[in-house]
Design a protein around this motif. Structure first.
Motif: not given
Length: 365
Positions: A286-290, A296-299
């Protein structure tokens, strides 16, 4: 073509059906199981743990049969002595202080050296071996595949509770294990010789007595011709275990294929990969990773879909497309941790969570 054979190890909780606490089975399950499956069922350091391991499997279908058979056997033998088994990364509320250590010199030695770090290490993982004949190729693939470990780990998160608390993590298991030395994402090794000399140095200086005391999230196995993936929480469902097994196998096959075409995936540093591992432990899917390529951050969910695209051209040859499809179900229904949290939110009852885990562990068998 490399065969990419599979071996799957799962660690189960042994549970008292009345109190729902972890319970020592006094090695009875292991003793009975060994009459049926010989050395496929083993004791672990804590007496409330049973570990099972498949034979070498040619493909994910064989692995599914073996995993299902071992879960069934262990569940039946536990039932025979009035106990249950459960598959999760941590027990929702049992305290490690009350757990007995298995009577074996190896475990006493680890406890003597590691002290509370060892005694509190009441966690349950999934280990997947993928066969790679050449150790040179194995270290190459291990270096590259590190980048993808947090993605699969996010899907496997199944330990939100610890000692009767909601930890706020989707996987608290690795936070417990981090107290051990030589854990987590490994460094990059420029060659198998560099890796071997690292092991030799540790043995020579009495840091370890053998290479099995390297507990990283992935390792070129010291005795088998495999890469061993060790990052995942023990999954509740057989379908999940097989999906992660298929994913690890497909990643190895894809990176092998790229190498054969004289290409490779970009190698990232441990420090960067650790940022994604932290996010996976905390937020699951449910978060974002790089995305380090795009910086950049992506889901996390979209990165997992990208990962499925990345391996798509090898899965038919491996025969694992159906098993990998289950990843979409996890994205839809949530990880083990999400489902545990949903059950807990209904009545704030850890007993309900344990009952849910024990029923899911045998689902579809």
């Amino acid at each position: 073509m490399n065969e990419f054979t599979l071996g799957v190890e799962e660690e189960f909780m042994v549970i008292d059906p009345v109190t729902r606490e972890l319970k020592s089975h006094e090695q009875k399950i292991v003793d009975s199981a060994q009459k049926i499956h010989e050395d496929q069922v083993k004791a672990e350091m804590h007496q409330a743990v049973v570990e099972v391991g498949t034979h070498i499997c040619k493909n994910t279908q064989e692995a599914r049969k073996e995993v299902s058979k071992l879960r069934t056997t262990v569940a039946q033998l536990a039932g025979d002595i009035g106990l249950r088994i459960g598959a999760a990364g941590t027990h929702p509320f049992s305290l490690w202080q009350h757990q007995l250590i298995t009577d074996h010199p190896r475990y006493f030695e680890i406890v003597d050296e590691m002290q509370e770090a060892a005694r509190s290490n009441l966690i349950f993982g999934l280990h997947v071996h993928v066969g790679i004949q050449s150790r040179d190729m194995a270290i190459h693939i291990a270096n590259q595949v590190r980048y993808f470990l947090p993605h699969v780990y996010a899907l496997s998160t199944n330990s939100p509770f610890w000692e009767g608390r909601n930890t706020g993590f989707k996987s608290f298991r690795t936070k417990v294990f981090d107290k051990f030395p030589r854990t987590g994402i490994p460094d990059y090794f420029s060659s198998i010789e560099e890796y071997d000399s690292y092991i030799k140095l540790l043995v020579k200086t009495n840091c370890i007595d053998n290479a099995k005391k390297i507990w990283w999230d992935i390792r070129v196995h010291p005795f088998f011709e495999t890469i061993e993936f060790r990052i995942c929480d023990c999954p509740m469902l057989v379908d999940e275990t097989i999906a992660f097994t298929a994913l690890f196998q497909a990643l190895c096959a894809k990176l092998y294929k790229l190498r054969q075409q004289n290409m490779k995936f970009i190698t990232y540093s441990r420090a960067l990969i650790n940022e994604n591992k932290w996010r996976a432990a905390r937020y699951g899917i449910d978060g974002k990773m790089i995305d380090f390529g795009k910086e950049m951050e992506v889901n996390t969910r979209s990165l997992i879909l990208e990962l499925l695209d990345f391996v798509d051209d090898v899965v038919d040859e491996l025969g694992s497309r159906d098993d990998l499809q289950y990843v979409h179900k996890i994205l839809e229904h949530g990880t083990g941790a999400d489902r545990q949290l949903a059950i807990y939110q209904q009545n704030s009852s850890f007993v309900d969570v344990v009952d849910y885990i024990t029923s899911q562990t045998l689902k579809g068998l």
